[in-house]
Design a protein around this motif. Structure first.
Motif, PDB file in Angstrom:
ATOM      1  N   ASN A  55       0.824  -1.205   0.000  1.00  0.00           N
ATOM      2  CA  ASN A  55       0.000   0.000   0.000  1.00  0.00           C
ATOM      3  C   ASN A  55       0.859   1.256   0.000  1.00  0.00           C
ATOM      4  N   HIS A  56       1.808   1.298  -0.911  1.00  0.00           N
ATOM      5  CA  HIS A  56       2.709   2.453  -1.066  1.00  0.00           C
ATOM      6  C   HIS A  56       2.764   2.820  -2.542  1.00  0.00           C
ATOM      7  N   ASP A  57       2.763   4.114  -2.827  1.00  0.00           N
ATOM      8  CA  ASP A  57       2.876   4.587  -4.199  1.00  0.00           C
ATOM      9  C   ASP A  57       4.340   4.521  -4.627  1.00  0.00           C
ATOM     10  N   HIS A  86       4.328   6.666   0.864  1.00  0.00           N
ATOM     11  CA  HIS A  86       3.068   7.320   0.497  1.00  0.00           C
ATOM     12  C   HIS A  86       1.944   6.288   0.407  1.00  0.00           C
ATOM     13  N   PRO A  87       1.142   6.170   1.459  1.00  0.00           N
ATOM     14  CA  PRO A  87       0.050   5.186   1.423  1.00  0.00           C
ATOM     15  C   PRO A  87      -1.133   5.689   0.612  1.00  0.00           C
ATOM     16  N   TYR A  88      -1.921   4.753   0.132  1.00  0.00           N
ATOM     17  CA  TYR A  88      -3.184   5.067  -0.531  1.00  0.00           C
ATOM     18  C   TYR A  88      -4.316   4.992   0.493  1.00  0.00           C
ATOM     19  N   PHE A  89      -5.178   5.989   0.498  1.00  0.00           N
ATOM     20  CA  PHE A  89      -6.444   5.873   1.207  1.00  0.00           C
ATOM     21  C   PHE A  89      -7.426   5.126   0.295  1.00  0.00           C
ATOM     22  N   SER A  90      -8.562   4.746   0.829  1.00  0.00           N
ATOM     23  CA  SER A  90      -9.431   3.799   0.117  1.00  0.00           C
ATOM     24  C   SER A  90      -9.860   4.307  -1.255  1.00  0.00           C
ATOM     25  N   LYS A  91     -10.282   5.568  -1.349  1.00  0.00           N
ATOM     26  CA  LYS A  91     -10.732   6.087  -2.640  1.00  0.00           C
ATOM     27  C   LYS A  91      -9.570   6.179  -3.625  1.00  0.00           C
ATOM     28  N   GLU A  92      -8.390   6.566  -3.122  1.00  0.00           N
ATOM     29  CA  GLU A  92      -7.217   6.640  -3.983  1.00  0.00           C
ATOM     30  C   GLU A  92      -6.828   5.267  -4.506  1.00  0.00           C
ATOM     31  N   ALA A  93      -6.875   4.283  -3.618  1.00  0.00           N
ATOM     32  CA  ALA A  93      -6.494   2.929  -4.025  1.00  0.00           C
ATOM     33  C   ALA A  93      -7.412   2.403  -5.113  1.00  0.00           C
ATOM     34  N   LYS A  94      -8.694   2.728  -4.994  1.00  0.00           N
ATOM     35  CA  LYS A  94      -9.644   2.234  -5.983  1.00  0.00           C
ATOM     36  C   LYS A  94      -9.416   2.882  -7.338  1.00  0.00           C
ATOM     37  N   ALA A  95      -9.011   4.133  -7.342  1.00  0.00           N
ATOM     38  CA  ALA A  95      -8.850   4.859  -8.603  1.00  0.00           C
ATOM     39  C   ALA A  95      -7.459   4.712  -9.203  1.00  0.00           C
ATOM     40  N   ARG A 107      -2.260   0.480 -10.149  1.00  0.00           N
ATOM     41  CA  ARG A 107      -1.220  -0.139  -9.334  1.00  0.00           C
ATOM     42  C   ARG A 107      -0.767  -1.430 -10.017  1.00  0.00           C
ATOM     43  N   PRO A 108       0.261  -1.365 -10.841  1.00  0.00           N
ATOM     44  CA  PRO A 108       0.661  -2.513 -11.650  1.00  0.00           C
ATOM     45  C   PRO A 108       1.557  -3.509 -10.907  1.00  0.00           C
ATOM     46  N   TRP A 109       1.288  -3.722  -9.646  1.00  0.00           N
ATOM     47  CA  TRP A 109       2.138  -4.588  -8.837  1.00  0.00           C
ATOM     48  C   TRP A 109       1.376  -5.851  -8.439  1.00  0.00           C
ATOM     49  N   PRO A 110       2.071  -6.894  -8.085  1.00  0.00           N
ATOM     50  CA  PRO A 110       1.381  -8.145  -7.733  1.00  0.00           C
ATOM     51  C   PRO A 110       0.576  -8.002  -6.448  1.00  0.00           C
ATOM     52  N   VAL A 111      -0.529  -8.733  -6.392  1.00  0.00           N
ATOM     53  CA  VAL A 111      -1.345  -8.778  -5.180  1.00  0.00           C
ATOM     54  C   VAL A 111      -0.761  -9.845  -4.265  1.00  0.00           C
ATOM     55  N   VAL A 112      -0.369  -9.434  -3.065  1.00  0.00           N
ATOM     56  CA  VAL A 112       0.354 -10.322  -2.151  1.00  0.00           C
ATOM     57  C   VAL A 112      -0.197 -10.123  -0.745  1.00  0.00           C
ATOM     58  N   LEU A 132      13.381  -2.307  -4.853  1.00  0.00           N
ATOM     59  CA  LEU A 132      12.184  -2.308  -4.028  1.00  0.00           C
ATOM     60  C   LEU A 132      11.105  -3.215  -4.592  1.00  0.00           C
ATOM     61  N   ARG A 133      10.537  -4.035  -3.722  1.00  0.00           N
ATOM     62  CA  ARG A 133       9.410  -4.850  -4.133  1.00  0.00           C
ATOM     63  C   ARG A 133       8.117  -4.159  -3.672  1.00  0.00           C
ATOM     64  N   CYS A 134       7.390  -3.635  -4.624  1.00  0.00           N
ATOM     65  CA  CYS A 134       6.108  -3.020  -4.327  1.00  0.00           C
ATOM     66  C   CYS A 134       5.024  -4.058  -4.531  1.00  0.00           C
ATOM     67  N   ILE A 135       4.023  -4.052  -3.659  1.00  0.00           N
ATOM     68  CA  ILE A 135       2.913  -4.988  -3.780  1.00  0.00           C
ATOM     69  C   ILE A 135       1.599  -4.264  -3.545  1.00  0.00           C
ATOM     70  N   VAL A 136       0.556  -4.847  -4.088  1.00  0.00           N
ATOM     71  CA  VAL A 136      -0.804  -4.456  -3.721  1.00  0.00           C
ATOM     72  C   VAL A 136      -1.228  -5.429  -2.634  1.00  0.00           C
ATOM     73  N   PRO A 137      -1.408  -4.977  -1.408  1.00  0.00           N
ATOM     74  CA  PRO A 137      -1.687  -5.920  -0.333  1.00  0.00           C
ATOM     75  C   PRO A 137      -3.095  -6.507  -0.474  1.00  0.00           C
ATOM     76  N   SER A 138      -3.201  -7.807  -0.280  1.00  0.00           N
ATOM     77  CA  SER A 138      -4.522  -8.440  -0.282  1.00  0.00           C
ATOM     78  C   SER A 138      -5.303  -8.072   0.973  1.00  0.00           C
ATOM     79  N   ARG A 139      -4.596  -7.615   1.988  1.00  0.00           N
ATOM     80  CA  ARG A 139      -5.201  -7.145   3.229  1.00  0.00           C
ATOM     81  C   ARG A 139      -4.171  -6.299   3.948  1.00  0.00           C
TER      82      ARG A 139
END
Length: 329
Positions: A279-281, A290-299, A302-307, A321-328
């Motif tokens: 959850n970092h840009d 730089h974290p995403y808030f919920s509305k930002e994350a939805k819009a 984020r071309p990173w793997p969901v992990v 750096l390994r960037c991920i889209v967190p599953s939670r």
């Protein structure tokens, strides 16, 4: 009061009445209809409640407010954003350590020519570095990680390289988040009770005599809110949303209690450091997370793997750096 004899006679007459059974059947039909009516009304009420709950708590667009006070906050679905009231609601990190005093170290033992006491000192220095780089309140507020840098060997190039990245952050390989967790104080502040950490250390002989190799693997969870006077509205009226970041770091630190050529006694040398940020840009490199808030994350794109950011069963891949889209979070 009626005469008992007359009462019994009347009962016998009614028993012989041919319409008596039909009257009983009609009465039973009326009772069944009343029960059916009550059941139908209850079913309609439940259906209406279910429709209301779906409409007000789960099926609305993400940018539409949720129903106020529909549920107590600790019972909100995990899909709803956390707030400053319960910044770690739904996170497995709720029961983790909150600071250095709760981070256990392995029991020290003599290694090669190093005594048990020397190993204990090395482990303590390593923990101090992890805390200074990722838990120090001033550093989290965007401050310079002076104590963390002070613990590193000034004779080794790693310290100068990290200091340069802090002075002039940028791509491709000048990102201070490689080692330090900092947030831009003009944009974010750590929510109260919004920091948790879990991890472990191990140790073994270093590559040269008199050297200790320390392996550290720690996961940090941060709950952030917008800096005052701004705020991010939460999922219900009068609530303020927090954004959570999960940072995992795997470090290899070398420690030598005695000086030798090119080595400063009692200092640490980062031989390997890997990080995974959830959850970092990752497209922004300015020295801050730089974290995403919920509305930002939805819009956002984020071309990173969901992990799963809490999965500690595999090592972080070597490299940038390994960037991920967190599953939670």
């Amino acid at each position: 009061m009626s005469d008992p004899v007359d009462y019994i006679a009347r009962l016998r007459t009614e028993a012989r009445n041919p319409d008596r059974e039909e009257a009983f059947r009609a009465d039973r039909r009326r009772r069944r209809r009343r029960r059916a009516s009550v059941g139908a009304a209850a079913a309609l009420a439940l259906a209406g409640l279910a429709t209301w709950l779906v409409t007000n708590t789960g099926a609305r667009p993400a940018d539409e407010p949720f129903a106020a006070a529909a549920l107590e906050e600790q019972l909100w679905p995990d899909a709803w954003p956390a707030t400053t009231n319960l910044p770690l609601r739904g996170s497995p990190a709720r029961g983790w350590a909150t600071g250095a005093q709760e981070l256990p170290l392995p029991a020290p033992a003599a290694v090669g020519s190093l005594s048990r006491q020397q190993v204990a000192e090395g482990l303590s220095r390593a923990r101090e570095f992890v805390v200074a780089a990722n838990l120090d309140p001033e550093v989290l507020r965007g401050g310079h990680p002076a104590r963390a840098l002070e613990l590193l060997d000034p004779q080794q190039p790693a310290r100068d390289r990290l200091a340069e990245h802090l002075r002039a952050p940028g791509l491709p390989d000048g990102d201070p988040t490689e080692m330090f967790t900092r947030f831009n104080p003009a944009e974010l502040t750590v929510a109260e009770e919004g920091v948790r950490v879990r991890g472990a250390m191990s140790f073994e002989p270093g590559g040269v005599p008199g050297q200790l190799r320390i392996n550290a693997d720690y996961t940090f969870v941060y709950a952030l809110q917008r800096a005052a006077p701004a705020s991010e509205p939460g999922p219900a009226p009068d609530t303020e949303e927090v954004a959570r970041v999960v940072v995992r770091r795997q470090l290899v630190l070398l420690y030598a209690p005695a000086g030798s050529s090119g080595v400063t006694a009692g200092k640490l040398v980062p031989a390997d450091y890997r990080r995974q940020l959830g959850n970092h840009d990752c497209g922004t490199v300015d020295g801050f997370v730089h974290p995403y808030f919920s509305k930002e994350a939805k819009a956002a794109d984020r071309p990173w793997p969901v992990v799963d950011p809490y999965d500690e069963t595999t090592d972080i891949p070597a490299g940038p750096l390994r960037c991920i889209v967190p599953s939670r979070t």
